[in-house]
Scaffold this motif. Structure first.
Motif, short mmCIF file in Angstrom:
data_model
loop_
_atom_site.label_atom_id
_atom_site.label_comp_id
_atom_site.label_asym_id
_atom_site.label_seq_id
_atom_site.Cartn_x
_atom_site.Cartn_y
_atom_site.Cartn_z
N ILE A 39 0.85 -1.23 0.10
CA ILE A 39 -0.01 -0.03 -0.14
C ILE A 39 0.79 1.13 0.08
CG2 ILE A 39 -1.77 1.11 1.25
CD1 ILE A 39 -2.47 -1.57 2.43
N ASN A 40 0.42 2.24 -0.68
CA ASN A 40 1.16 3.56 -0.48
C ASN A 40 1.12 4.06 0.56
OD1 ASN A 40 2.44 5.92 -1.54
ND2 ASN A 40 0.73 6.85 -2.68
N LEU A 41 2.31 4.08 1.28
CA LEU A 41 2.55 4.77 2.69
C LEU A 41 2.33 6.11 2.81
CD1 LEU A 41 5.36 2.31 3.78
CD2 LEU A 41 2.66 1.99 4.11
N GLN A 42 2.65 6.67 1.49
CA GLN A 42 2.56 8.35 1.54
C GLN A 42 1.21 8.85 1.72
OE1 GLN A 42 4.96 10.38 2.08
NE2 GLN A 42 6.60 8.64 2.17
N SER A 43 0.19 7.86 1.30
CA SER A 43 -1.22 8.38 1.31
C SER A 43 -1.90 8.54 2.72
CB SER A 43 -2.04 7.45 0.26
OG SER A 43 -3.45 7.85 0.34
N THR A 44 -2.38 9.64 2.88
CA THR A 44 -3.18 9.96 4.04
C THR A 44 -4.29 8.97 4.30
OG1 THR A 44 -4.49 11.55 3.21
CG2 THR A 44 -2.25 12.11 4.46
N ASP A 45 -4.83 8.27 3.09
CA ASP A 45 -6.20 7.74 3.05
C ASP A 45 -5.89 6.09 2.92
OD1 ASP A 45 -7.34 10.16 2.71
OD2 ASP A 45 -7.39 9.99 0.47
N THR A 46 -4.53 5.78 3.21
CA THR A 46 -4.35 4.40 2.95
C THR A 46 -4.70 3.61 4.64
OG1 THR A 46 -2.59 4.66 1.62
CG2 THR A 46 -2.20 2.58 2.91
N PRO A 47 -5.50 2.66 4.66
CA PRO A 47 -6.07 2.13 5.93
C PRO A 47 -4.61 0.94 6.33
CG PRO A 47 -7.00 0.99 4.03
CD PRO A 47 -6.45 2.15 3.42
N LEU A 48 -3.45 1.62 6.95
CA LEU A 48 -2.63 0.81 7.29
C LEU A 48 -2.93 -0.07 8.39
CD1 LEU A 48 0.30 3.46 7.66
CD2 LEU A 48 0.08 1.62 5.88
N SER A 49 -4.00 0.04 9.06
CA SER A 49 -4.40 -1.15 9.75
C SER A 49 -4.62 -2.59 9.14
CB SER A 49 -5.67 -0.63 10.71
OG SER A 49 -6.80 -0.49 9.69
N GLN A 50 -4.98 -2.46 7.92
CA GLN A 50 -5.25 -3.78 7.25
C GLN A 50 -3.92 -4.51 7.03
OE1 GLN A 50 -7.13 -2.89 3.65
NE2 GLN A 50 -9.14 -1.54 4.75
N SER A 51 -2.76 -3.83 6.99
CA SER A 51 -1.53 -4.70 6.81
C SER A 51 -0.49 -4.33 7.85
CB SER A 51 -0.95 -4.16 5.36
OG SER A 51 -0.57 -2.81 5.63
N THR A 52 -0.65 -3.68 8.85
CA THR A 52 0.14 -4.02 10.06
C THR A 52 0.80 -5.10 10.43
OG1 THR A 52 -1.06 -1.85 10.85
CG2 THR A 52 0.39 -2.90 12.45
N ASP A 53 0.11 -6.16 10.57
CA ASP A 53 0.82 -7.39 10.99
C ASP A 53 1.79 -7.99 10.16
OD1 ASP A 53 -0.92 -6.96 13.20
OD2 ASP A 53 -2.49 -8.46 12.49
N MET A 54 1.77 -7.64 8.87
CA MET A 54 2.56 -8.18 7.88
C MET A 54 3.67 -7.13 7.36
SD MET A 54 1.11 -11.00 7.76
CE MET A 54 2.01 -11.92 6.55
N LEU A 55 3.76 -6.09 8.02
CA LEU A 55 4.47 -5.05 7.28
C LEU A 55 6.17 -5.23 7.65
CD1 LEU A 55 3.11 -1.50 8.10
CD2 LEU A 55 3.62 -2.37 5.99
N PHE A 56 6.24 -6.16 8.59
CA PHE A 56 7.65 -6.56 9.12
C PHE A 56 8.50 -7.40 7.86
CE2 PHE A 56 5.51 -10.15 10.44
CZ PHE A 56 6.44 -11.23 10.24
N LEU A 57 7.58 -7.76 7.05
CA LEU A 57 7.96 -8.70 5.97
C LEU A 57 8.75 -7.87 4.68
CD1 LEU A 57 5.37 -11.48 5.43
CD2 LEU A 57 7.46 -11.68 6.76
N LEU A 58 8.24 -6.67 4.77
CA LEU A 58 9.00 -5.76 4.01
C LEU A 58 10.64 -5.53 4.15
CD1 LEU A 58 6.20 -2.93 3.40
CD2 LEU A 58 6.79 -4.82 1.97
N GLY A 59 10.90 -5.89 5.31
CA GLY A 59 12.36 -5.68 5.55
C GLY A 59 12.67 -4.49 6.26
N ALA A 60 13.65 -4.49 7.25
CA ALA A 60 14.20 -3.38 7.85
C ALA A 60 14.65 -2.20 7.08
CB ALA A 60 15.35 -3.80 8.57
#
Length: 372
Positions: free
Chosen positions: A255-276
């Motif tokens: 999801i576009n993290l720069q967008s203020t409309d992005t519902p990050l709560s939908q992908s919060t649990d899996m974000l760590f897979l993107l890498g440090a």
């Protein structure tokens, strides 16, 4: 028996002739009393204070009379972000302005102030040493001399305004001064109401903008916190680079993290897979970039500034239109000298005749009593 009606008619004719004879004999007394009444009526007619009334007729002003007010009203409807069905109506705005003028026209305090500022009242009040007498004079002038009334029954936007004074010039001048003063008072009231309406709308828009601002900043903080948590999880798991495993978060996995409309709560649990590394880059970019507010927020700001600029503009003009301008009265209301003299002569003649007949009746009764 046949002569009785003739005798009655004869007696009636004799009584009528006697009546006229009695009046004729007392003609000098009747004339004297009539002359006295004519003299008294003349004294009143030629010494009584004259009354002249100047009249004007006012109605809803033309747009050119209140162009500054209409310009502000039009700008207000343009920048106030009102509902779509709210449109600017010039005629309605003019009628609302005239309604305020009409209310001032009937307001006692406004009329008191208008009359008290005229040269006519100040001249009359100079001869009065008592303040109570001055107030009594002022109240009497407002109650009896200055008046306004509807020109027609069903028209609420056409009024007659009148003022009565001892001279024609005074009546005309005071009427013009009073109407102008009432117009100025009504203009101040109109400007005050318009200013309050603009301020209330500015406050409403500022409240809406503040809500958008707080909501955007809150979302920004939430995004930052989620990235920080995901970064900690990635470091703890030893994931430095994106592993290529698509997280199960539905069709929108990245999801576009720069967008203020992005519902990050939908992908919060899996974000760590993107890498440090990726998460750190996203976090740095988010921390160093300015907050981008919704387009509506900037629109509200621009309109608010435009509305605030309207508060610096002044309203002038005329809140009415003369359908009949004030003119010098050509005929005085009172006293009507000819009518007074005629009425005095008639009253004197009637009273004089009554006195003569009364004296004759008293004299005849005395003679009758003496004869009996």
């Amino acid at each position: 028996m046949q002569n009785t009606p003739q005798q009655t008619t004869y007696n009636d004719e004799i009584d009528l002739f006697e009546l006229f004879e009695t009046i004729w004999k007392g003609k000098w007394l009747i004339t004297a009393i009539t002359c006295c009444f004519i003299i008294l009526a003349g004294l009143y007619a030629f010494t009584a204070k004259e009354q002249w009334t100047a009249t004007a007729q006012v109605s809803v002003p033309e747009p050119s009379r209140l162009d500054s007010y209409l310009a502000i009203e039009e700008s207000y409807h343009r920048y106030a972000m009102l509902s779509a069905d709210t449109t600017f109506d010039t005629q309605k705005a003019l009628e609302e302005a005239f309604t305020i003028f009409r209310s001032s026209l009937f307001a006692t305090d406004t009329k008191l102030e208008a009359i008290s500022n005229t040269e006519y009242y100040q001249t009359l009040s100079q001869s009065l040493d008592d303040e109570t007498a001055r107030l009594r004079l002022l109240n009497n002038m407002v109650a009896n001399s200055l008046s306004a009334s509807a020109a027609t029954t069903n028209n609420h936007f056409l009024y007659n305004v009148k003022f009565s004074a001892e001279t024609s010039n005074n009546a005309y001048e005071v009427l013009v001064e009073a109407i102008n003063h009432i117009n100025n008072e009504a203009l101040e009231l109109l400007a005050e109401r318009q200013e309050n309406r603009i301020k209330n709308r500015v406050f409403t828009l500022e409240t809406q903008a503040l809500k958008l601002k707080n909501s955007t900043e809150h979302n920004r903080k939430n995004k930052t916190l989620e990235l920080q948590q995901a970064l900690q999880a990635a470091r703890a798991a030893g994931i430095t680079e994106y592993a290529g495993v698509s997280p199960v978060i539905g069709s929108n996995s990245i999801i576009n993290l720069q967008s203020t409309d992005t519902p990050l709560s939908q992908s919060t649990d899996m974000l760590f897979l993107l890498g440090a590394n990726y998460l750190q880059a996203q976090l740095d970019a988010l921390s160093n970039s300015p907050i981008i507010y919704p387009a509506n927020y900037y629109e509200i700001q621009r309109n608010t500034e435009s509305l605030q600029a309207l508060l610096d503009q002044e309203i002038d003009g005329q809140m009415f239109f003369y359908t009949s301008t004030p003119k010098l009265p050509l005929v005085k209301d009172k006293p009507r000298k000819a009518l007074i003299l005629v009425l005095g002569a008639l009253l004197g003649g009637v009273i004089g005749t009554f006195v003569v007949l009364l004296r004759s009746a008293i004299r005849n009764r005395r003679l009758k009593n003496q004869a009996s």
